[in-house]
Design a protein around this motif. Structure first.
Motif, PDB file in Angstrom:
ATOM      1  N   VAL A  73     117.136  -1.570  60.657  1.00  0.00           N
ATOM      2  CA  VAL A  73     118.142  -1.663  61.190  1.00  0.00           C
ATOM      3  C   VAL A  73     118.529  -2.460  62.004  1.00  0.00           C
ATOM      4  O   VAL A  73     117.691  -2.438  62.861  1.00  0.00           O
ATOM      5  N   GLN A 112     126.398   1.173  61.494  1.00  0.00           N
ATOM      6  CA  GLN A 112     124.886   2.330  61.426  1.00  0.00           C
ATOM      7  C   GLN A 112     123.844   1.172  61.654  1.00  0.00           C
ATOM      8  O   GLN A 112     123.017   1.599  62.324  1.00  0.00           O
ATOM      9  N   ARG A 113     124.057   0.518  60.553  1.00  0.00           N
ATOM     10  CA  ARG A 113     122.693  -0.544  60.533  1.00  0.00           C
ATOM     11  C   ARG A 113     122.515  -1.009  61.099  1.00  0.00           C
ATOM     12  O   ARG A 113     121.330  -2.520  61.275  1.00  0.00           O
ATOM     13  N   GLY A 124     112.260   4.638  70.090  1.00  0.00           N
ATOM     14  CA  GLY A 124     111.790   6.167  69.554  1.00  0.00           C
ATOM     15  C   GLY A 124     112.407   6.095  67.951  1.00  0.00           C
ATOM     16  O   GLY A 124     112.017   6.754  66.919  1.00  0.00           O
ATOM     17  N   MET A 125     113.336   5.097  68.220  1.00  0.00           N
ATOM     18  CA  MET A 125     113.916   4.923  65.933  1.00  0.00           C
ATOM     19  C   MET A 125     112.166   4.751  65.183  1.00  0.00           C
ATOM     20  O   MET A 125     112.165   4.877  63.845  1.00  0.00           O
ATOM     21  N   GLN A 155     110.298   7.051  65.193  1.00  0.00           N
ATOM     22  CA  GLN A 155     110.365   8.665  64.110  1.00  0.00           C
ATOM     23  C   GLN A 155     110.644   7.857  62.225  1.00  0.00           C
ATOM     24  O   GLN A 155     111.190   7.986  61.501  1.00  0.00           O
ATOM     25  N   MET A 198     111.657   4.496  61.306  1.00  0.00           N
ATOM     26  CA  MET A 198     113.253   3.892  60.907  1.00  0.00           C
ATOM     27  C   MET A 198     111.605   1.961  61.296  1.00  0.00           C
ATOM     28  O   MET A 198     110.531   2.102  62.118  1.00  0.00           O
ATOM     29  N   ALA A 210     118.055   7.296  64.988  1.00  0.00           N
ATOM     30  CA  ALA A 210     117.312   7.645  63.607  1.00  0.00           C
ATOM     31  C   ALA A 210     117.290   8.922  62.375  1.00  0.00           C
ATOM     32  O   ALA A 210     118.212   8.931  61.930  1.00  0.00           O
ATOM     33  N   LYS A 255     120.632  10.074  63.038  1.00  0.00           N
ATOM     34  CA  LYS A 255     122.316   9.758  62.388  1.00  0.00           C
ATOM     35  C   LYS A 255     122.587   9.463  60.972  1.00  0.00           C
ATOM     36  O   LYS A 255     122.735   9.339  60.405  1.00  0.00           O
ATOM     37  N   ILE A 256     121.342   7.643  61.342  1.00  0.00           N
ATOM     38  CA  ILE A 256     121.319   6.857  60.467  1.00  0.00           C
ATOM     39  C   ILE A 256     121.077   7.431  59.307  1.00  0.00           C
ATOM     40  O   ILE A 256     121.395   7.380  57.710  1.00  0.00           O
ATOM     41  N   ARG A 257     119.536   8.386  58.816  1.00  0.00           N
ATOM     42  CA  ARG A 257     119.203   8.954  57.863  1.00  0.00           C
ATOM     43  C   ARG A 257     119.909  10.322  57.632  1.00  0.00           C
ATOM     44  O   ARG A 257     119.703  10.427  56.614  1.00  0.00           O
TER      45      ARG A 257
END
Lengths: 326, 359
Positions: free
Chosen positions: A25, A51-52, A69-70, A73, A75, B147, B149-151
């Motif tokens: 993203v 969103q991306r 954070g992303m 997790q 991403m 993350a 929310k996107i997934r």
């Protein structure tokens, strides 16, 4: 095949990897509908959705912290610091967290983010838009610090940075965003990180540089060639971790080294290269190592900035001093 | 002049300091005595552990330790309201939440005992580790929520920050992002009145900390953080709405730090004994014990038996911690990158050689 600029190569790499990997993203200020202030994310929002390709609130701390954070997790966030001078609020999250999650948790978590930073002076921009601040990051364990200097290296190294399992600070020399075009096939082939690129072979002196200074350094090598001096030019490309072997092999051959960078001299990354030469190449050298750098001052506002940046003239003069020394 | 917007901050309390119910609409979980007893037992376990950890530090067997004395209701409520695959981003004293989520007491001790392996939780694989720089964890939780929310995963991220931490840009940035992007993110301010020596009154001129969420566009609530029932009800509500796509929430849990900031601090230097004494009257264990005793589901006998059991469990954990061998010197290098770069290979070899020479 179309010829593209460095900035277009960035866009091409982002689009390729977003299509290739749903966890990639892009986030930052104005990266969405506007396509980025430099157009790096042009067209991505239409292709991949909001969103991306996420326009964040105007807060660099938020961009960095959310990207951390992303990434932790699962991403692969590619965050944009709109300009080099706006990266400082992000440093806390990069240094205290992105760089440390793997070691802090003994490998349970990691932080594979990319922070894209349009970098350096010479574009007649306002204050805080022209910083060469790479050395702030090269002292931080756990980071990769990279800086491409051509369209094809920008494409290949950005793909590698996004795929890298560790955090990468990806400096983009904005002065050469549109300097020239190259054929860059959109083949998804990453270039290796952690290696220097030898851009020009030579036997008399090694010119070591990175980022936008590759342009002046190659021009200096041309000028030196006209005077019968054979200069080897190395684009460091990945500053951390440093591929010192490539630099050392070159200096074994030439016996002389000039380090060129835009950032201020004291504790600039050139100091690290010079220190390694002192540690490992003392007996290969036939002349003192020279540094051609920005001054230990702030980069001036744009009327004077070209007098601050290392010039072809200064690089040639430094190379000649190494030749005169032996 | 007309009014552009008006706001109110609700305050939630079920059990007052004397253990009396002040509302009749008890939530479902609180009507189940068994469940309340289990939560109380966890709170008591946390307190036994905390007492032991401070004692270990005082006897030189642990480094600086941040006590959670007085926060047991807030922390246990947070942990017990979360699902296993939700993600928790703590600050550095939320042991009650972490134990519920499967972090082992020995891991807490290892972290404060100077061993990174304490962060390699055997329980919640995706939870963030302790976060010492103030409030940065809030943005990490917001990033986790983004993350999810996107997934399109029905998961929720929860962070804890202190009253002091709620002054930081990171705290504001996180709730602001949650408001802007309707994130499944619950931010809990555990307002224990003191940021080391700085009282709540000089952190901000705001009447409540909960109202900080109004400007971010998230739902806000102030809760009696010493009341397990209210805290758990608030968390259940916040997590449920977040999970169902209704966005973020800010909960201010009003409690009191009964301990020093850490074992390296001496709170007697800056706060009056009378204030601490009064805070002990409102602490979370006593009121719940009184309530459960009145419901005939708990007694002094239960208390003594369970406390003895806790001591035993904690002893096992302490022994496991004390028997854990220090990592070998190469552990300094082995997790900095996924793959060790050549530069570090050489430095690692140097450190190993030095170690071997030392024998």
């Amino acid at each position: 095949m179309a010829q593209i600029t460095l900035i277009e190569a960035i866009t091409q790499a982002l689009a390729h990897e977003m299509a290739n990997d749903a966890s990639v993203v892009v986030l930052g200020e104005d990266v969405g509908v506007n396509g980025g202030v430099f157009r790096a994310t042009a067209g991505l929002s239409e292709k991949f959705g909001t969103q991306r390709v996420l326009d964040t609130p105007l807060d660099e701390t938020t961009i960095a912290g959310v990207a951390v954070g992303m990434a932790v997790q699962g991403m692969r966030p590619v965050a944009e610091a709109q300009f080099d001078g706006f990266v400082y609020p992000m440093v806390d999250h990069i240094v205290c967290h992105a760089a440390r999650f793997r070691t802090r948790t003994r490998g349970r978590l990691s932080c594979p983010l990319v922070l894209r930073v349009p970098w350096g002076g010479g574009i007649r921009a306002p204050e805080h838009h022209s910083e060469a601040n790479e050395a702030i990051f090269t002292n931080v364990p756990g980071l990769r610090v990279v800086m491409p200097s051509s369209p094809s290296r920008a494409y290949g190294m950005l793909l590698a940075a996004i795929r890298d399992p560790d955090p990468v600070i990806f400096f983009e020399p904005k002065r050469i965003y549109r300097q020239y075009k190259e054929e860059v096939p959109d083949d998804g082939e990453a270039l290796p990180l952690d290696v220097c690129f030898v851009l020009r072979d030579g036997t008399d002196v090694t010119l070591v540089t990175w980022g936008a200074q590759v342009k002046e350094t190659l021009e200096a090598a041309d000028a030196l060639a006209k005077e019968g001096v054979s200069a080897e030019v190395i684009d460091v490309a990945t500053l951390k971790p440093l591929d010192f072997d490539t630099i050392h092999e070159s200096v074994k051959k030439t016996g002389r080294c000039v380090i060129v960078h835009e950032a201020p001299r004291t504790a600039g990354f050139g100091a690290e290269v010079a220190a390694r030469l002192a540690e490992h190449a003392m007996y290969d050298l036939v002349a003192p190592v020279e540094r051609v750098t920005g001054y230990d001052t702030h980069i001036p506002l744009f009327r004077l900035e070209m007098k601050y940046l290392p010039s072809v003239e200064r690089i040639v003069a430094a190379a000649k001093r190494t030749l005169a020394a032996s | 002049m007309s009014i552009a917007a008006t706001f109110e901050i609700e305050y939630l309390q079920y059990l007052d300091a004397d253990g009396k119910l002040v509302r009749s609409d008890l939530p479902e979980f609180a009507r189940d005595a068994k469940q309340l007893v289990e939560l109380y037992k966890t709170m008591l376990f946390v307190r036994v552990f905390d007492t032991k950890a401070v004692a270990l530090q005082r006897t030189g067997k642990l480094g600086t330790y941040a006590s959670c004395l007085g926060h047991e209701a807030a922390h246990v409520a947070i942990g017990s309201a979360m699902r296993e695959d939700d993600v928790f981003a703590p600050m550095y004293r939320e042991y009650g939440a972490q134990f519920v989520r499967g972090v082992k007491p020995r891991e807490v001790l290892m972290y404060w005992g100077g061993d990174e392996r304490g962060n390699d939780f055997s329980g919640p694989a995706h939870d963030f580790p302790w976060c010492v720089p103030i409030a940065t964890q809030c943005l990490h939780a917001a990033g986790a929520a983004l993350a999810f929310k996107i997934r399109k995963e029905p998961r929720v991220a929860v962070s804890v920050v202190g009253d002091g931490g709620s002054s930081k840009a990171d705290f504001y940035g996180a709730i602001n992002m949650a408001g802007a992007q309707t994130l499944p993110y619950v931010s809990v301010i555990v307002n224990n009145q003191w940021a080391i020596s700085v009282p709540r009154t000089i952190q901000t001129g705001a009447k409540t900390l909960a109202q900080k969420g109004i400007a971010a566009g998230v739902e806000c609530l102030q809760v009696d953080g010493n009341d397990l029932i209210a805290m758990r009800a608030a968390m259940d509500h916040a997590i449920k709405r977040a999970r169902h796509g209704h966005g973020g929430m800010l909960i201010e849990a009003v409690t009191y730090r009964l301990s020093d900031h850490t074992t390296a601090d001496d709170a007697r230097r800056y706060r009056p004994d009378a204030e601490v004494k009064a805070a002990w009257e409102r602490e979370p264990m006593k009121r719940l014990r009184t309530y459960l005793t009145a419901q005939n589901v708990w007694s002094d006998k239960h208390e003594e038996a369970w406390k003895a059991e806790c001591e035993k469990i904690v002893d096992v954990e302490v022994n496991a911690y004390l028997e854990t061998k220090t990592q070998p010197v190469e552990a300094i290098f082995d997790y900095v990158y996924a793959e060790l770069p050549p530069d570090l290979t050489a430095q690692r070899a140097q450190a190993l050689a030095l170690e071997q020479r030392r024998g």
